[in-house]
Write a protein that holds these residues in place. Structure first.
Motif, PDB file in Angstrom:
ATOM      1  N   SER A 189       0.843  -1.196   0.000  1.00 29.85           N
ATOM      2  CA  SER A 189       0.000   0.000   0.000  1.00 29.85           C
ATOM      3  C   SER A 189       0.879   1.246   0.000  1.00 29.85           C
ATOM      4  N   GLN A 190       0.369   2.319  -0.591  1.00 29.41           N
ATOM      5  CA  GLN A 190       1.120   3.565  -0.716  1.00 29.41           C
ATOM      6  C   GLN A 190       0.276   4.732  -0.227  1.00 29.41           C
ATOM      7  N   LEU A 191       0.923   5.621   0.517  1.00 35.04           N
ATOM      8  CA  LEU A 191       0.299   6.864   0.943  1.00 35.04           C
ATOM      9  C   LEU A 191       1.145   8.007   0.429  1.00 35.04           C
ATOM     10  N   HIS A 192       0.533   8.894  -0.346  1.00 33.76           N
ATOM     11  CA  HIS A 192       1.196  10.094  -0.849  1.00 33.76           C
ATOM     12  C   HIS A 192       0.454  11.291  -0.258  1.00 33.76           C
ATOM     13  N   LEU A 193       1.147  12.022   0.591  1.00 30.47           N
ATOM     14  CA  LEU A 193       0.578  13.211   1.224  1.00 30.47           C
ATOM     15  C   LEU A 193       1.548  14.350   0.948  1.00 30.47           C
ATOM     16  N   LYS A 194       1.166  15.243   0.015  1.00 24.30           N
ATOM     17  CA  LYS A 194       2.098  16.268  -0.468  1.00 24.30           C
ATOM     18  C   LYS A 194       1.405  17.619  -0.620  1.00 24.30           C
TER      19      LYS A 194
ATOM     20  N   SER B 120       4.441   1.940   1.927  1.00 24.59           N
ATOM     21  CA  SER B 120       5.426   3.009   1.758  1.00 24.59           C
ATOM     22  C   SER B 120       4.660   4.323   1.817  1.00 24.59           C
ATOM     23  N   TRP B 121       5.213   5.242   2.564  1.00 17.85           N
ATOM     24  CA  TRP B 121       4.582   6.541   2.747  1.00 17.85           C
ATOM     25  C   TRP B 121       5.542   7.614   2.292  1.00 17.85           C
ATOM     26  N   VAL B 122       5.034   8.567   1.525  1.00 12.52           N
ATOM     27  CA  VAL B 122       5.807   9.743   1.165  1.00 12.52           C
ATOM     28  C   VAL B 122       4.997  10.940   1.628  1.00 12.52           C
ATOM     29  N   ILE B 123       5.572  11.682   2.561  1.00  9.92           N
ATOM     30  CA  ILE B 123       4.894  12.830   3.155  1.00  9.92           C
ATOM     31  C   ILE B 123       5.832  14.015   2.985  1.00  9.92           C
TER      32      ILE B 123
ATOM     33  N   LEU C 198       8.678   5.205   6.737  1.00  3.20           N
ATOM     34  CA  LEU C 198       7.957   6.467   6.703  1.00  3.20           C
ATOM     35  C   LEU C 198       8.972   7.585   6.565  1.00  3.20           C
ATOM     36  N   ILE C 199       8.798   8.430   5.561  1.00  6.86           N
ATOM     37  CA  ILE C 199       9.671   9.584   5.366  1.00  6.86           C
ATOM     38  C   ILE C 199       8.803  10.826   5.396  1.00  6.86           C
ATOM     39  N   VAL C 200       9.143  11.772   6.245  1.00 11.40           N
ATOM     40  CA  VAL C 200       8.394  13.023   6.366  1.00 11.40           C
ATOM     41  C   VAL C 200       9.353  14.170   6.150  1.00 11.40           C
ATOM     42  N   LYS C 201       8.974  15.116   5.279  1.00 10.44           N
ATOM     43  CA  LYS C 201       9.792  16.300   5.060  1.00 10.44           C
ATOM     44  C   LYS C 201       8.889  17.524   5.058  1.00 10.44           C
ATOM     45  N   SER C 202       9.202  18.477   5.884  1.00  8.12           N
ATOM     46  CA  SER C 202       8.512  19.764   5.864  1.00  8.12           C
ATOM     47  C   SER C 202       9.464  20.780   6.469  1.00  8.12           C
TER      48      SER C 202
END
Length: 152
Positions: free
Chosen positions: A74-79, A99-102, A128-132
């Motif tokens: 499953s994939q989560l794309h939150l951008k 895999s999550w890309v945030i 989980l990778i989060v960048k902000s």
């Protein structure tokens, strides 16, 4: 199912949207969406979720056992959701080799991710990778171990 694209709050009930042919969820048409709440055991066949460019989105709360398609990644794309302050994901959601890309969530203040269970005696790993601008985090989670790095 037809939903008005101008909706600001979207609440999905328990055991909803569990049709085997429903495997992708893209919320980009809902340009005014401020809040998404998904109750337990919903979207179980969905293997790809995209929340991209939702400039009014402030809160995403996902219950337990959601987005858990068996034997599939499953994939989560939150951008690019500039107002998103809260992301909460319940126990065992996005659990199967997800895999999550945030990326680019400059207002993110709270993030909570529930636990994942062990698979057939082997480690269950998800990344989980989060960048902000406020928060950069990489987290590998396993049933017995959690590694977290936060840079502000």
């Amino acid at each position: 199912m037809t939903i008005d694209r101008s909706v600001e709050v979207l609440i999905v009930d328990t055991l909803a949207c569990n049709t085997p042919s429903f495997t992708k969820l893209g919320l980009f048409p809902f340009v005014h969406l401020r809040q998404l709440e998904v109750a337990d055991c919903s979207f179980v066949y969905v293997k790809e979720v995209k929340m991209i460019g939702l400039k009014w989105l402030e809160s995403v709360v996902i219950g337990e056992n959601c987005f858990t398609m068996k034997d599939s990644r499953s994939q989560l794309h939150l951008k690019d959701c500039e107002r998103l302050r809260e992301l909460r994901i319940g126990n065992h959601s996005f659990e199967n080799n997800s895999s999550w890309v945030i990326v680019n969530l400059p207002s993110l203040e709270e993030m909570e991710v529930g636990e994942w269970r062990k698979k057939n005696g082997n480690r269950s790993e998800s990344a989980l990778i989060v960048k902000s601008e406020r928060l950069i985090m990489r987290m590998m989670t396993r049933p017995t171990q959690l590694e977290t790095a936060v840079v502000r």
